[in-house]
Design a protein around this motif. Structure first.
Motif, PDB file in Angstrom:
ATOM      1  N   ARG A 290     -36.869  48.812  12.500  1.00 27.31           N
ATOM      2  CA  ARG A 290     -37.351  48.090  13.543  1.00 27.31           C
ATOM      3  C   ARG A 290     -36.626  47.173  14.248  1.00 27.31           C
ATOM      4  NH1 ARG A 290     -41.291  43.799  12.459  1.00 27.31           N
ATOM      5  NH2 ARG A 290     -40.745  42.898  10.391  1.00 27.31           N
ATOM      6  N   ARG A 291     -35.927  46.524  13.852  1.00 26.72           N
ATOM      7  CA  ARG A 291     -35.117  45.449  14.606  1.00 26.72           C
ATOM      8  C   ARG A 291     -33.812  46.037  14.876  1.00 26.72           C
ATOM      9  NH1 ARG A 291     -37.851  40.793  10.746  1.00 26.72           N
ATOM     10  NH2 ARG A 291     -39.769  40.408  12.013  1.00 26.72           N
TER      11      ARG A 291
ATOM     12  N   ASN B 266     -31.353  47.190  12.802  1.00 34.07           N
ATOM     13  CA  ASN B 266     -30.321  46.944  11.658  1.00 34.07           C
ATOM     14  C   ASN B 266     -30.120  48.409  11.083  1.00 34.07           C
ATOM     15  OD1 ASN B 266     -30.333  43.794  11.917  1.00 34.07           O
ATOM     16  ND2 ASN B 266     -32.214  43.911  10.971  1.00 34.07           N
TER      17      ASN B 266
ATOM     18  N   ASN C  73     -26.688  44.811  13.196  1.00 33.27           N
ATOM     19  CA  ASN C  73     -27.648  44.897  14.335  1.00 33.27           C
ATOM     20  C   ASN C  73     -27.062  45.798  15.271  1.00 33.27           C
ATOM     21  OD1 ASN C  73     -28.977  44.151  17.058  1.00 33.27           O
ATOM     22  ND2 ASN C  73     -30.611  43.842  15.188  1.00 33.27           N
TER      23      ASN C  73
ATOM     24  N   ASP D 138     -43.187  41.291  18.093  1.00 35.73           N
ATOM     25  CA  ASP D 138     -42.297  40.806  17.202  1.00 35.73           C
ATOM     26  C   ASP D 138     -41.290  39.527  17.597  1.00 35.73           C
ATOM     27  OD1 ASP D 138     -40.003  40.386  15.253  1.00 35.73           O
ATOM     28  OD2 ASP D 138     -40.286  42.407  14.561  1.00 35.73           O
TER      29      ASP D 138
ATOM     30  N   GLU E  31     -38.692  38.158  16.431  1.00 39.10           N
ATOM     31  CA  GLU E  31     -37.326  38.233  16.173  1.00 39.10           C
ATOM     32  C   GLU E  31     -36.730  39.381  17.141  1.00 39.10           C
ATOM     33  OE1 GLU E  31     -35.698  38.740  12.238  1.00 39.10           O
ATOM     34  OE2 GLU E  31     -37.260  37.643  11.442  1.00 39.10           O
ATOM     35  N   LEU E  32     -37.651  40.346  17.519  1.00 37.30           N
ATOM     36  CA  LEU E  32     -37.032  41.047  18.722  1.00 37.30           C
ATOM     37  C   LEU E  32     -36.896  40.323  19.978  1.00 37.30           C
ATOM     38  CD1 LEU E  32     -38.750  44.625  17.828  1.00 37.30           C
ATOM     39  CD2 LEU E  32     -36.334  44.134  17.690  1.00 37.30           C
TER      40      LEU E  32
END
Length: 268
Positions: free
Chosen positions: A112-113, A115, A140, A178, A180-181
């Motif tokens: 989802r990020r 990676n 990433n 999110d 982090e996103l």
């Protein structure tokens, strides 16, 4: 573990993120506006069924539905297991089979990020020559694609790709909330000039990716596949990106073995 915010606050945040009024949500969920208001203000603690009902109407991702349930004092109902879990072995095998089946052209799976989880042997067309620091796990793919020391220098249409990827990531941030996103999005914004390319035409269903690799001019279009029927948080969040040759020169490059002798082997 730090205690989460009340379920009402979380639901109100999701409602506002979706641009809905309490009346809009009430109509969609077939409940009273008063009930939605009471839930959001904490005067009513919703049942697990009501939490899931509201979350469904708000399009809340599975991971966040579990969070809402816990915040309301209920047990999570959607399984969340690491991809390495033995019970997900068949899912891992299917993913790898999909990627291998796309060879000799590149394909990869990301979380989802963004990676990198798995990739086939052709993925080095994107990884070869990038700074070693960007290849330290987790790799990433968004960062690698737009970083000045990553894949960006190989792109012949960097501005076009950037204008496509950044709005896509911004939508994902808005949809998921999110942090982090969100931080990744801000990082990617800092890599290049703003407004250097017009947004993609909504009628364009595929973005061409033009690169220079080993002296050859290659052009791809890509598709993104997600598993919408998944009933596991981890599986729902996986995306498979498959790259297809967009011209005869790219077909010949891969079919004649010009992409062999790779120097980096990603996870498979």
């Amino acid at each position: 573990m730090m205690q989460d915010r009340p379920v009402g606050e979380l639901l109100r945040e999701w409602r506002r993120r979706r641009g809905l009024s309490q009346l809009d949500l009430a109509i969609q969920a077939e409940v009273s506006t008063r009930h939605v208001s009471f839930v959001e203000t904490g005067r009513t603690i919703p049942s697990s069924a009501m939490v899931l009902r509201l979350a469904e109407q708000l399009g809340v991702p599975l991971r966040e539905r579990n969070r809402l349930l816990v915040a309301a004092g209920h047990a999570p109902v959607v399984r969340e297991r690491p991809l390495e879990d033995p019970h997900l072995a068949s899912a891992r095998n299917v993913l790898k089979q999909i990627l291998r089946g796309h060879e000799p052209y590149p394909a990869l799976a990301v979380d989802r990020r963004w990676n990198l989880l798995f990739a086939n042997t052709a993925i080095d067309v994107f990884l070869e020559g990038v700074d070693a620091s960007l290849l330290r796990p987790p790799i990433n793919m968004m960062r690698l694609g737009l970083h000045p020391n990553g894949f960006a220098p190989k792109l012949r249409n960097h501005g076009q790709v950037r204008a496509y990827l950044l709005p896509r990531l911004a939508r994902q941030v808005a949809q998921t909330g999110d942090p982090e996103l969100s931080a990744l999005y801000e990082e990617l914004l800092s890599y290049g000039p703003e407004g250097d390319q017009a947004p993609p035409d909504p009628a364009d269903i595929a973005l061409p990716i033009r690169i220079c690799h080993r002296g050859a001019e290659l052009c791809f279009i890509n598709t993104v596949t997600t598993f919408g029927a998944a009933f596991d948080v981890t599986l729902e969040e996986i995306a498979v990106e498959a790259y297809f040759p967009a011209d005869d020169n790219t077909v010949r490059f891969f079919r004649t073995g010009a992409a062999t002798n790779r120097v980096h082997r990603p996870p498979r």
